[in-house]
Design an enzyme around this catalytic site. Sequence first.
Site, PDB file in Angstrom:
ATOM      1  N   PRO A  23       0.834  -1.207   0.000  1.00 41.36           N
ATOM      2  CA  PRO A  23       0.000   0.000   0.000  1.00 41.36           C
ATOM      3  C   PRO A  23       0.867   1.255   0.000  1.00 41.36           C
ATOM      4  CG  PRO A  23       0.031  -1.033   2.179  1.00 41.36           C
ATOM      5  CD  PRO A  23       0.723  -1.978   1.250  1.00 41.36           C
ATOM      6  N   MET A  24       0.554   2.179  -0.903  1.00 41.94           N
ATOM      7  CA  MET A  24       1.332   3.428  -0.963  1.00 41.94           C
ATOM      8  C   MET A  24       0.429   4.623  -1.235  1.00 41.94           C
ATOM      9  SD  MET A  24       4.923   2.424  -2.789  1.00 41.94           S
ATOM     10  CE  MET A  24       4.186   1.353  -4.012  1.00 41.94           C
ATOM     11  N   THR A  25       0.385   5.529  -0.276  1.00 42.67           N
ATOM     12  CA  THR A  25      -0.339   6.783  -0.411  1.00 42.67           C
ATOM     13  C   THR A  25       0.317   7.635  -1.488  1.00 42.67           C
ATOM     14  OG1 THR A  25      -1.131   6.721   1.850  1.00 42.67           O
ATOM     15  CG2 THR A  25      -0.865   8.910   0.880  1.00 42.67           C
ATOM     16  N   ASN A 177       1.998   1.785  11.390  1.00 43.87           N
ATOM     17  CA  ASN A 177       2.535   3.104  11.031  1.00 43.87           C
ATOM     18  C   ASN A 177       1.895   4.308  11.737  1.00 43.87           C
ATOM     19  OD1 ASN A 177       3.942   1.440   9.357  1.00 43.87           O
ATOM     20  ND2 ASN A 177       3.072   2.197   7.435  1.00 43.87           N
ATOM     21  N   ARG A 317       8.474   0.698  -2.909  1.00 45.93           N
ATOM     22  CA  ARG A 317       9.147   1.636  -3.814  1.00 45.93           C
ATOM     23  C   ARG A 317       9.583   1.042  -5.146  1.00 45.93           C
ATOM     24  NH1 ARG A 317      13.114   3.273   0.740  1.00 45.93           N
ATOM     25  NH2 ARG A 317      12.593   1.094   1.164  1.00 45.93           N
TER      26      ARG A 317
HETATM   27  C1  LIG Z   1       5.197   6.927  -1.116  1.00 44.53           C
HETATM   28  C2  LIG Z   1       4.887   5.928  -0.030  1.00 44.53           C
HETATM   29  C3  LIG Z   1       3.603   5.884   0.496  1.00 44.53           C
HETATM   30  C4  LIG Z   1       3.273   4.929   1.467  1.00 44.53           C
HETATM   31  N1  LIG Z   1       1.975   4.855   1.927  1.00 44.53           N
HETATM   32  C5  LIG Z   1       1.589   3.820   2.715  1.00 44.53           C
HETATM   33  C6  LIG Z   1       0.214   3.598   3.018  1.00 44.53           C
HETATM   34  O1  LIG Z   1      -0.706   4.309   2.561  1.00 44.53           O
HETATM   35  N2  LIG Z   1      -0.086   2.544   3.827  1.00 44.53           N
HETATM   36  C7  LIG Z   1       0.879   1.709   4.334  1.00 44.53           C
HETATM   37  O2  LIG Z   1       0.551   0.760   5.051  1.00 44.53           O
HETATM   38  N3  LIG Z   1       2.197   1.908   4.050  1.00 44.53           N
HETATM   39  C8  LIG Z   1       2.559   2.905   3.236  1.00 44.53           C
HETATM   40  N4  LIG Z   1       3.881   3.034   2.865  1.00 44.53           N
HETATM   41  C9  LIG Z   1       4.875   2.035   3.307  1.00 44.53           C
HETATM   42  C10 LIG Z   1       5.037   0.940   2.240  1.00 44.53           C
HETATM   43  O3  LIG Z   1       3.849   0.163   2.138  1.00 44.53           O
HETATM   44  C11 LIG Z   1       6.218  -0.006   2.545  1.00 44.53           C
HETATM   45  O4  LIG Z   1       6.001  -0.626   3.794  1.00 44.53           O
HETATM   46  C12 LIG Z   1       7.566   0.726   2.559  1.00 44.53           C
HETATM   47  O5  LIG Z   1       7.717   1.501   1.380  1.00 44.53           O
HETATM   48  C13 LIG Z   1       8.751  -0.246   2.676  1.00 44.53           C
HETATM   49  O6  LIG Z   1       8.733  -1.170   1.612  1.00 44.53           O
HETATM   50  P1  LIG Z   1       9.731  -1.018   0.342  1.00 44.53           P
HETATM   51  O7  LIG Z   1      11.130  -1.051   0.908  1.00 44.53           O
HETATM   52  O8  LIG Z   1       9.419  -2.225  -0.506  1.00 44.53           O
HETATM   53  O9  LIG Z   1       9.418   0.290  -0.315  1.00 44.53           O
HETATM   54  C14 LIG Z   1       4.255   4.011   1.924  1.00 44.53           C
HETATM   55  C15 LIG Z   1       5.549   4.085   1.410  1.00 44.53           C
HETATM   56  C16 LIG Z   1       5.860   5.006   0.435  1.00 44.53           C
HETATM   57  C17 LIG Z   1       7.255   5.018  -0.157  1.00 44.53           C
END
Ligand SMILES: Cc1cc2nc3c(=O)[nH]c(=O)nc-3n(C[C@H](O)[C@H](O)[C@H](O)COP(=O)(O)O)c2cc1C
Length: 359
Positions: A23-25, A177, A317
């Site tokens: 999930p990514m906002t 979070n 990411r």
């Molecule tokens: C731009 C952005 C927005 C994010 N928004 C959310 C979100 O809405 N909900 C959530 O549970 N985690 C959110 N995260 C955390 C990611 O889901 C993830 O746990 C974090 O990026 C680490 O994983 P990665 O190393 O594969 O990027 C967000 C991360 C990023 C970079």
Amino acid sequence: MSKLFTKTALGSMEIQNRLVMSPMTRNRATDNIPNALMAEYYAQRATAGLIITEGTSPSPNGLGYPRIPGIFSTAQVDGWKVITDAVHARGAKMFLQTMHCGRIAHPLNLPAGARMLAPSAVAAAGEMYTDAEGMKPHPAPQEMTEADIKSAIAEFAQAAKNAVASGFDGIELHSANGYLLEQFIRPNTNRRSDAYGGPIEKRARFVLEAVEATIAAIGKDKVGIRLSPFGVFNDMPLYDAMEADYTYLAQHLNALGLLYIHLVDHSPMGAPTVPDAMKATFRKLFKRTLILSGGYDDTRAESDLATGKCDLIAVGRPFLANPDLVDRWRTGAVMNAPDMNTFYTPGPKGYTDYPVMKK
Ligand SMILES: Cc1cc2nc3c(=O)[nH]c(=O)nc-3n(C[C@H](O)[C@H](O)[C@H](O)COP(=O)(O)O)c2cc1C
């Protein structure tokens, strides 16, 4: 033989591989309504096994950030329907992440009449972004009454029903979070002395009731939850009983029988380490699907799947910057780097314009 790229069962569904988009906002939902640009973004990434949406509010009260989507109005349900259709056409399953921001909000980000609610009136340290006036200090939220708690739980259940009406395959409760659900779990944000605060049995109650209500609304095969044990994001400090508290949650979530637990580990982003023993506790106590996330590349993903640490791997990411991540990892291709400057800005730049590989 790759496990990552092999199809598998997720509850009663089949998913086309074990790679989950985290999930990514992305703050592209003008007026909090999902739109065509978002459909294009998600469809570009729909070679994943499962896509989990950006945090989406079940209530006007939960819209803490600018331009995040909701799932409480007819326009929002209709907007999401276009997106789930576009994603399903490319083979991925899709879960909606329900995110109530609680105290991580600002009145300038909330619609008229909405309230900034939390278990206790404890302001988060630091500032947050508003479209109207830029960075502003976090104000103190209002302490929720028992009636507020009941209606927030009802909103989570209704949001789950709305998500199913929008064509989602299920929902993920965002209990990580530093948002509302985690604010109930943690003692720094939950100072209550009623049935929802005090010992972990009471601090966990809101989360467990939200899970129960959501299961009653759409069925346990459609409900997952995200947790961040040892997470400190949004002013949630470490404390002595962390491991014991999350062990309690693992046991009680297992008893409720929901589809999956999705653990966050933000140590690759500089956060405290999530002890291996904590992850192993979840693996042992929770009998259904376990998803791990945080800093994965393809090698580590294959390794954790091969050793049985989890069932699915979620990636954030790399998916943001590589719409064709599945193809790139399969072929060992060079990766696009994510551009942090456009993570949360409106419009297509840094959103739908990351290039795919030339074929
Ligand atoms: C731009 C952005 C927005 C994010 N928004 C959310 C979100 O809405 N909900 C959530 O549970 N985690 C959110 N995260 C955390 C990611 O889901 C993830 O746990 C974090 O990026 C680490 O994983 P990665 O190393 O594969 O990027 C967000 C991360 C990023 C970079």
